[in-house]
Design an enzyme around this catalytic site. Structure first.
Site, mmCIF file in Angstrom:
data_model
loop_
_atom_site.group_PDB
_atom_site.id
_atom_site.type_symbol
_atom_site.label_atom_id
_atom_site.label_comp_id
_atom_site.label_asym_id
_atom_site.label_seq_id
_atom_site.Cartn_x
_atom_site.Cartn_y
_atom_site.Cartn_z
ATOM 1 C CD GLU A 134 -1.394 -2.338 2.060
ATOM 2 O OE1 GLU A 134 -2.203 -3.024 2.688
ATOM 3 O OE2 GLU A 134 -0.156 -2.596 2.035
ATOM 4 C CB ALA A 155 14.099 -34.126 -10.827
ATOM 5 N NE ARG A 189 17.227 -25.198 -5.889
ATOM 6 C CZ ARG A 189 18.479 -25.619 -5.982
ATOM 7 N NH1 ARG A 189 19.437 -24.761 -6.316
ATOM 8 N NH2 ARG A 189 18.773 -26.883 -5.749
ATOM 9 C CB THR A 209 20.307 -34.745 -0.074
ATOM 10 O OG1 THR A 209 19.225 -35.664 -0.257
ATOM 11 C CG2 THR A 209 20.457 -33.874 -1.308
ATOM 12 C CG ASP A 243 23.329 -35.063 -4.441
ATOM 13 O OD1 ASP A 243 23.844 -36.161 -4.740
ATOM 14 O OD2 ASP A 243 22.098 -34.860 -4.459
ATOM 15 C CG LEU A 290 21.037 -27.065 -1.214
ATOM 16 C CD1 LEU A 290 20.691 -27.401 0.221
ATOM 17 C CD2 LEU A 290 20.164 -27.859 -2.168
ATOM 18 C CD GLU A 350 15.675 -28.189 -4.477
ATOM 19 O OE1 GLU A 350 16.703 -28.735 -4.916
ATOM 20 O OE2 GLU A 350 15.304 -27.052 -4.834
#
Length: 356
Positions: free
Chosen positions: A54, A156, A186, A198, A202, A206, A286
């Protein structure tokens, strides 16, 4: 309400969505000021939650706001916080009419903003765009009413629901266009969450790598009960530039080493409540199959973004979701498809939890 009302509220909702994922702990709000059928001021909640929509719209409208109509996607705030109340700003600007999509569940506001507008003589109409406004800020509503953020599961997989081969190879199941869509996804969340498995397998960053994204870095959250994350990992090594939290059950000597490198180590027995207390409203999960299963079993997954490649891995691959231990079909988590998008040979199903 007239069709121009619907069109201007749709514009306000579109503005609100611009900074979704970058306004926490505040909601993402849009506002359009209209005078004689012409939009004279537009505003949306800015990065970090302020200035409010506003205020931005009134600044752009200037003196033409006198006698105008304000279309706002959420009830204007009525309390003094880090910024003055938006309800008072609308009154001071001489707004004659306000069209408000939905009320604010925050007890500091909840009906008081609308009451203040009406007490000043402003005509207030409610409910236009209510469902869309509440979906847009579902995470903010959940944080206020249920003491938790909205959780969305992103995965995925192959056609048969596998995220990796038996040997762990997972780069890449989907193609470049789908992976770019992940970055856009994301951008719409406050934080990205993974489990320690993870993070170890990996060594991810991120971060949001969407071209042109100029918002705050996403908070990176690792669920790591035993503080297994190596000090040499990319998450740790970049923690002084990108906010990184480790949620753990054991705060031992290693916590001090991690803290010295910029990691915030948080001891918690209730992840959802802890993240809500820190202001998060939207969290993208994820992590691997075990983290996905844990949130699904706890009925904490509100949305799913399921990317699917046109290939088959087979039964020896790594499943996207771990064991749910359901004893009958009626106990399975159930979702409804909201949208399907296609990226070459890959697809994306956007789903939301089916309401009972």
């Amino acid at each position: 309400m007239s069709s121009p009302d619907a069109a201007f509220m749709a514009a306000a909702l579109s503005l609100a969505a611009r900074n979704l994922g970058d306004t926490w702990p505040n909601p993402a709000v849009g506002c359009v000021i209209v005078k004689d059928g012409i939009a004279v001021g537009r505003g949306w909640t800015q990065s970090g939650g302020r200035p409010h929509a506003e205020t931005e719209a009134l600044k752009r409208a200037g003196a033409t706001a006198q006698g105008a109509t304000a279309y706002v996607t959420l009830e204007p705030c009525s309390h003094h916080g880090k910024t003055p109340p938006c309800a008072e700003a609308l009154i001071a600007a001489g707004i004659a009419r306000a069209v408000v999509a939905t009320t604010d569940p925050d007890p500091r506001v909840s009906g008081q903003g609308i009451a203040k507008l009406r007490a000043s003589g402003i005509v207030v109409e409610q409910g236009l765009g209510k469902a869309d406004a509440e979906r847009l800020n579902a995470g903010f509503f959940l944080r206020i009413t249920q003491n938790r953020p909205l959780f969305a599961l992103k995965t995925a997989t192959s056609l048969d629901g596998r995220i990796a081969l038996a040997n762990g190879d997972s780069k890449w199941i989907t193609g470049p266009a789908a992976r770019q869509a992940v970055q856009a996804l994301r951008a719409r969340y406050d934080a990205i969450l993974v489990g320690s498995g993870t993070a170890l397998a990996d060594d991810p960053m991120l971060n949001c790598r969407l071209e042109g994204y100029a918002g705050r870095p996403k908070v990176r959250i690792v669920l790591d009960r035993r503080l297994r994350l190596p000090l040499t990992s990319r998450l740790v090594q970049s923690a002084k530039e990108i906010p990184t939290w480790i949620v753990t059950a054991e705060v031992g000597p290693k916590a001090e080493e991690l803290a010295a490198l910029g990691i915030e180590v948080i001891a918690a027995d209730n992840v959802a409540r802890t993240l809500a207390a820190r202001g998060l409203t939207r969290v993208l999960i994820e992590g691997g199959g075990e983290v996905a299963a844990a949130f699904l079993k706890d009925e904490m997954v509100d949305e799913i973004a399921w990317f699917r490649a046109a290939r088959i891995v087979g039964g020896d691959g790594v499943a996207a979701v771990g064991n749910l231990s359901a004893g009958y079909l009626g106990a399975l988590p159930e979702f409804k498809r909201r949208q399907t998008l296609v990226f070459g040979e890959d697809s994306l199903d956007m789903l939301e939890r089916a309401k009972a």
